[in-house]
Design a protein around this motif. Structure first.
Motif, PDB file in Angstrom:
ATOM      1  N   ASP A  37      47.682  42.112  40.121  1.00 25.96           N
ATOM      2  CA  ASP A  37      47.331  41.717  41.481  1.00 25.96           C
ATOM      3  C   ASP A  37      45.999  40.959  41.489  1.00 25.96           C
ATOM      4  OD1 ASP A  37      49.594  42.807  42.640  1.00 25.96           O
ATOM      5  OD2 ASP A  37      48.629  44.716  43.116  1.00 25.96           O
ATOM      6  N   ALA A  38      45.086  41.351  40.605  1.00 27.36           N
ATOM      7  CA  ALA A  38      43.780  40.681  40.535  1.00 27.36           C
ATOM      8  C   ALA A  38      43.951  39.216  40.136  1.00 27.36           C
ATOM      9  CB  ALA A  38      42.860  41.397  39.555  1.00 27.36           C
ATOM     10  N   LYS A  42      42.888  36.137  42.550  1.00 23.51           N
ATOM     11  CA  LYS A  42      41.969  35.073  42.111  1.00 23.51           C
ATOM     12  C   LYS A  42      42.564  33.703  42.394  1.00 23.51           C
ATOM     13  CE  LYS A  42      41.252  35.808  37.834  1.00 23.51           C
ATOM     14  NZ  LYS A  42      40.797  35.856  36.446  1.00 23.51           N
ATOM     15  N   ALA A  43      43.833  33.535  42.060  1.00 23.76           N
ATOM     16  CA  ALA A  43      44.484  32.242  42.286  1.00 23.76           C
ATOM     17  C   ALA A  43      44.516  31.908  43.775  1.00 23.76           C
ATOM     18  CB  ALA A  43      45.901  32.256  41.714  1.00 23.76           C
ATOM     19  N   ILE A  44      44.848  32.897  44.589  1.00 24.14           N
ATOM     20  CA  ILE A  44      44.909  32.687  46.036  1.00 24.14           C
ATOM     21  C   ILE A  44      43.533  32.367  46.600  1.00 24.14           C
ATOM     22  CG2 ILE A  44      45.321  33.858  48.245  1.00 24.14           C
ATOM     23  CD1 ILE A  44      47.663  35.329  46.795  1.00 24.14           C
ATOM     24  N   ARG A  45      42.508  33.087  46.159  1.00 22.18           N
ATOM     25  CA  ARG A  45      41.156  32.849  46.684  1.00 22.18           C
ATOM     26  C   ARG A  45      40.576  31.527  46.196  1.00 22.18           C
ATOM     27  NH1 ARG A  45      40.545  32.842  50.567  1.00 22.18           N
ATOM     28  NH2 ARG A  45      38.354  32.397  50.295  1.00 22.18           N
ATOM     29  N   MET A  91      35.816  30.944  39.484  1.00 23.25           N
ATOM     30  CA  MET A  91      36.782  31.909  40.018  1.00 23.25           C
ATOM     31  C   MET A  91      37.737  32.404  38.932  1.00 23.25           C
ATOM     32  SD  MET A  91      36.345  32.597  43.240  1.00 23.25           S
ATOM     33  CE  MET A  91      37.921  33.291  43.700  1.00 23.25           C
ATOM     34  N   PHE A  92      38.091  31.531  38.018  1.00 21.22           N
ATOM     35  CA  PHE A  92      39.046  31.918  36.982  1.00 21.22           C
ATOM     36  C   PHE A  92      38.389  32.591  35.781  1.00 21.22           C
ATOM     37  CE2 PHE A  92      41.510  28.764  39.372  1.00 21.22           C
ATOM     38  CZ  PHE A  92      42.588  29.569  39.677  1.00 21.22           C
ATOM     39  N   ARG A  93      37.079  32.626  35.759  1.00 19.02           N
ATOM     40  CA  ARG A  93      36.373  33.288  34.658  1.00 19.02           C
ATOM     41  C   ARG A  93      36.007  34.736  34.974  1.00 19.02           C
ATOM     42  NH1 ARG A  93      34.389  29.923  30.501  1.00 19.02           N
ATOM     43  NH2 ARG A  93      34.881  27.762  30.919  1.00 19.02           N
ATOM     44  N   ILE A  94      36.301  35.192  36.168  1.00 15.59           N
ATOM     45  CA  ILE A  94      35.984  36.561  36.553  1.00 15.59           C
ATOM     46  C   ILE A  94      37.243  37.423  36.479  1.00 15.59           C
ATOM     47  CG2 ILE A  94      33.999  35.945  37.984  1.00 15.59           C
ATOM     48  CD1 ILE A  94      35.838  36.032  40.423  1.00 15.59           C
ATOM     49  N   GLY A  98      35.615  40.177  43.349  1.00 14.91           N
ATOM     50  CA  GLY A  98      34.347  40.806  43.696  1.00 14.91           C
ATOM     51  C   GLY A  98      33.227  40.515  42.711  1.00 14.91           C
ATOM     52  N   GLU A  99      33.573  39.976  41.561  1.00 12.19           N
ATOM     53  CA  GLU A  99      32.569  39.693  40.532  1.00 12.19           C
ATOM     54  C   GLU A  99      31.868  38.366  40.789  1.00 12.19           C
ATOM     55  OE1 GLU A  99      33.910  39.965  36.502  1.00 12.19           O
ATOM     56  OE2 GLU A  99      35.144  41.700  36.955  1.00 12.19           O
ATOM     57  N   ARG A 100      30.683  38.256  40.213  1.00 12.76           N
ATOM     58  CA  ARG A 100      29.917  37.013  40.306  1.00 12.76           C
ATOM     59  C   ARG A 100      29.987  36.268  38.980  1.00 12.76           C
ATOM     60  NH1 ARG A 100      26.186  40.476  43.480  1.00 12.76           N
ATOM     61  NH2 ARG A 100      26.284  39.637  45.576  1.00 12.76           N
ATOM     62  N   HIS A 101      29.841  34.959  39.083  1.00  8.85           N
ATOM     63  CA  HIS A 101      29.776  34.114  37.889  1.00  8.85           C
ATOM     64  C   HIS A 101      28.880  32.928  38.230  1.00  8.85           C
ATOM     65  CE1 HIS A 101      30.937  31.386  34.682  1.00  8.85           C
ATOM     66  NE2 HIS A 101      31.361  32.470  34.029  1.00  8.85           N
ATOM     67  N   PRO A 102      28.040  32.488  37.297  1.00 10.38           N
ATOM     68  CA  PRO A 102      27.124  31.373  37.593  1.00 10.38           C
ATOM     69  C   PRO A 102      27.844  30.106  38.065  1.00 10.38           C
ATOM     70  CG  PRO A 102      26.516  32.414  35.515  1.00 10.38           C
ATOM     71  CD  PRO A 102      27.789  33.047  35.953  1.00 10.38           C
ATOM     72  N   LEU A 103      29.001  29.790  37.489  1.00 15.56           N
ATOM     73  CA  LEU A 103      29.725  28.596  37.941  1.00 15.56           C
ATOM     74  C   LEU A 103      30.160  28.730  39.395  1.00 15.56           C
ATOM     75  CD1 LEU A 103      31.976  27.752  34.856  1.00 15.56           C
ATOM     76  CD2 LEU A 103      30.073  26.399  35.762  1.00 15.56           C
TER      77      LEU A 103
END
Length: 127
Positions: A37-38, A42-45, A91-94, A98-103
């Protein structure tokens, strides 16, 4: 070459790729129990976030391209396009949304700054 029109086309292509990715992920999830589901979220968001900004940038860039685009406008268009790609990549690296990523962070920041710059330019042209 008109950079504003070029960036509009690139952003439209990114939007299409993110749209197809949602459909493909949904189909894969139905057939493959290892798709979580995650991953679908991610794809939807990533697509949803792009759908909030890309159409606005395309409309603004096409409007602004009616005048003679200068180096500043071209730079804004390139930075906005790069920011949207950076955000999607983040978005695809998390593991989950709910996670953060510099990109993701810098993509959003670049998007906001470019959106403000485009708004100012449009308002200046109104007067």
């Amino acid at each position: 070459m008109n950079t504003l029109v070029l960036c509009s086309g690139i952003l439209a292509a990114l939007y299409a790729v993110l749209s197809v990715n949602v459909s493909v992920t949904r189909l894969r999830k139905r057939k493959d129990s290892t798709i979580t589901d995650a991953q679908l979220t991610k794809a939807i968001r990533a697509h949803g976030n792009a759908s909030e900004y890309i159409p606005l940038f395309i409309a603004a860039f096409l409007y602004l391209s009616l005048g003679a685009p200068d180096l500043i406008l071209s730079t804004i268009a390139v930075v906005a396009t790069a920011s949207r790609f950076a955000h999607a990549a983040g978005m695809f690296r998390i593991a989950n949304v709910g996670e953060r990523h510099p990109l993701r962070y810098y993509g959003a920041l670049g998007t906001y700054l470019c959106l403000l710059a485009v708004a100012v330019e449009i308002l200046l042209r109104a007067f």
